[in-house]
Design a protein around this motif. Sequence first.
Motif, PDB file in Angstrom:
ATOM      1  N   ASP A  73       0.731  -1.158   0.145  1.00 47.26           N
ATOM      2  CA  ASP A  73       0.178  -0.040   0.109  1.00 47.26           C
ATOM      3  C   ASP A  73       0.953   1.279   0.057  1.00 47.26           C
ATOM      4  O   ASP A  73       1.955   1.355   0.583  1.00 47.26           O
ATOM      5  N   LEU A  74       0.766   2.192  -1.026  1.00 51.26           N
ATOM      6  CA  LEU A  74       1.770   3.241  -1.103  1.00 51.26           C
ATOM      7  C   LEU A  74       1.482   4.229   0.213  1.00 51.26           C
ATOM      8  O   LEU A  74       2.610   4.839   0.423  1.00 51.26           O
ATOM      9  N   PHE A  75       0.463   4.252   1.020  1.00 55.00           N
ATOM     10  CA  PHE A  75       0.498   4.918   2.117  1.00 55.00           C
ATOM     11  C   PHE A  75       1.158   4.415   3.296  1.00 55.00           C
ATOM     12  O   PHE A  75       1.618   4.734   4.535  1.00 55.00           O
ATOM     13  N   ALA A  76       1.344   3.124   3.324  1.00 51.08           N
ATOM     14  CA  ALA A  76       2.036   2.464   4.349  1.00 51.08           C
ATOM     15  C   ALA A  76       3.707   2.165   4.058  1.00 51.08           C
ATOM     16  O   ALA A  76       4.487   2.013   5.059  1.00 51.08           O
ATOM     17  N   THR A  77       4.118   2.523   2.931  1.00 47.92           N
ATOM     18  CA  THR A  77       5.412   2.318   2.368  1.00 47.92           C
ATOM     19  C   THR A  77       6.363   3.592   3.054  1.00 47.92           C
ATOM     20  O   THR A  77       5.743   4.748   2.795  1.00 47.92           O
ATOM     21  N   ARG A  78       7.372   3.559   3.396  1.00 44.26           N
ATOM     22  CA  ARG A  78       8.253   4.303   3.889  1.00 44.26           C
ATOM     23  C   ARG A  78       9.100   5.014   2.695  1.00 44.26           C
ATOM     24  O   ARG A  78       9.416   4.243   1.803  1.00 44.26           O
ATOM     25  N   LEU A  79       9.316   6.376   2.536  1.00 44.53           N
ATOM     26  CA  LEU A  79       9.912   6.880   1.602  1.00 44.53           C
ATOM     27  C   LEU A  79      11.302   7.585   1.787  1.00 44.53           C
ATOM     28  O   LEU A  79      11.792   8.466   1.036  1.00 44.53           O
ATOM     29  N   ASP A  80      11.684   7.314   2.889  1.00 45.61           N
ATOM     30  CA  ASP A  80      12.829   8.086   3.454  1.00 45.61           C
ATOM     31  C   ASP A  80      14.127   7.952   2.422  1.00 45.61           C
ATOM     32  O   ASP A  80      14.897   9.029   2.192  1.00 45.61           O
ATOM     33  N   GLU A  81      14.135   6.782   1.656  1.00 46.66           N
ATOM     34  CA  GLU A  81      15.325   6.655   0.829  1.00 46.66           C
ATOM     35  C   GLU A  81      15.351   7.224  -0.505  1.00 46.66           C
ATOM     36  O   GLU A  81      16.127   7.636  -1.398  1.00 46.66           O
ATOM     37  N   ALA A  82      13.948   7.659  -0.911  1.00 47.53           N
ATOM     38  CA  ALA A  82      13.595   8.517  -2.144  1.00 47.53           C
ATOM     39  C   ALA A  82      14.424   9.560  -2.380  1.00 47.53           C
ATOM     40  O   ALA A  82      14.231  10.474  -1.186  1.00 47.53           O
ATOM     41  N   THR A  83      14.711   9.868  -3.543  1.00 44.09           N
ATOM     42  CA  THR A  83      15.215  11.406  -4.010  1.00 44.09           C
ATOM     43  C   THR A  83      14.247  11.946  -4.935  1.00 44.09           C
ATOM     44  O   THR A  83      14.343  13.219  -5.132  1.00 44.09           O
ATOM     45  N   VAL A  84      13.438  10.979  -5.576  1.00 46.72           N
ATOM     46  CA  VAL A  84      12.600  11.324  -6.771  1.00 46.72           C
ATOM     47  C   VAL A  84      11.336  10.508  -6.292  1.00 46.72           C
ATOM     48  O   VAL A  84      11.371   9.541  -6.117  1.00 46.72           O
ATOM     49  N   VAL A  85       9.914  11.073  -6.243  1.00 43.71           N
ATOM     50  CA  VAL A  85       9.014  10.382  -6.188  1.00 43.71           C
ATOM     51  C   VAL A  85       7.981  10.587  -7.453  1.00 43.71           C
ATOM     52  O   VAL A  85       7.867  11.798  -7.581  1.00 43.71           O
ATOM     53  N   THR A  86       7.550   9.766  -8.089  1.00 48.06           N
ATOM     54  CA  THR A  86       6.728   9.714  -9.141  1.00 48.06           C
ATOM     55  C   THR A  86       5.243   9.426  -8.964  1.00 48.06           C
ATOM     56  O   THR A  86       5.014   8.418  -8.451  1.00 48.06           O
ATOM     57  N   LEU A  87       4.459   9.889  -9.511  1.00 45.60           N
ATOM     58  CA  LEU A  87       2.791   9.796  -9.281  1.00 45.60           C
ATOM     59  C   LEU A  87       2.046   9.823 -10.403  1.00 45.60           C
ATOM     60  O   LEU A  87       2.206  10.699 -11.160  1.00 45.60           O
ATOM     61  N   TYR A  88       0.897   8.997 -10.475  1.00 44.45           N
ATOM     62  CA  TYR A  88      -0.038   9.127 -11.514  1.00 44.45           C
ATOM     63  C   TYR A  88      -1.347   8.725 -10.653  1.00 44.45           C
ATOM     64  O   TYR A  88      -1.723   7.732 -10.935  1.00 44.45           O
ATOM     65  N   LEU A  89      -1.772   9.528  -9.909  1.00 43.58           N
ATOM     66  CA  LEU A  89      -2.892   9.298  -8.965  1.00 43.58           C
ATOM     67  C   LEU A  89      -4.185  10.251  -9.284  1.00 43.58           C
ATOM     68  O   LEU A  89      -3.972  11.068 -10.344  1.00 43.58           O
ATOM     69  N   LEU A  90      -5.198  10.350  -8.519  1.00 43.73           N
ATOM     70  CA  LEU A  90      -6.082  11.175  -8.557  1.00 43.73           C
ATOM     71  C   LEU A  90      -5.674  12.635  -7.584  1.00 43.73           C
ATOM     72  O   LEU A  90      -4.913  12.389  -6.656  1.00 43.73           O
TER      73      LEU A  90
END
Length: 181
Positions: free
Chosen positions: A112-129
């Motif tokens: 689930d994208l809401f449960a995933t930790r994002l600390d490692e990301a330097t770029v986040v891509t999205l195609y959501l509402l």
Amino acid sequence: MIRAVVLVLLAAIGSTAVSGAPAAFAQSAKADVVYVPTPPLVVDAMLTLAGVKAGDVVYDLGSGDGRIVIAAAKKFGARGVGIEIDAALVKRANEAARVAGVSDRVRFVNDDLFATRLDEATVVTLYLLQSLNERLRPKLVRELKPGARVVSHVFNMGPEWPAQKLMNVEGHPVFLWTIER
């Protein structure tokens, strides 16, 4: 055209929440997915607008078939993580990464994208509402480090967080934000 399809599908499903998969519906353990892949020109534009380079770690929230993460590794030398609720799409993405020769630099997680930790990301891509982007906004600001970039296809983050840049790719809006503190 894609936006029209998304709007028709939204009308058909009523108020059902939308998943992190590109134009996929219902962020839950049981995916009710209508998958619409991001066009290749938009993938390239998203990664270029975000300034992706070797050394970046690109997270795609709702990674579908993995095309954005795979392109980030193959064309820009980045590492990547795809988060996808649909296990069949995760399997498909892993196979696509193997075929593209980037399995050593990317991974796909059934989560689930809401449960995933994002600390490692330097770029986040999205195609959501829009509504999901707005729900994700506090998580992005809280978990991403200053300088991290967020890029979204079609939907922005609401009036409280205006995009720093906007690009139009053959009728597809692409938005960019940089995390600041």
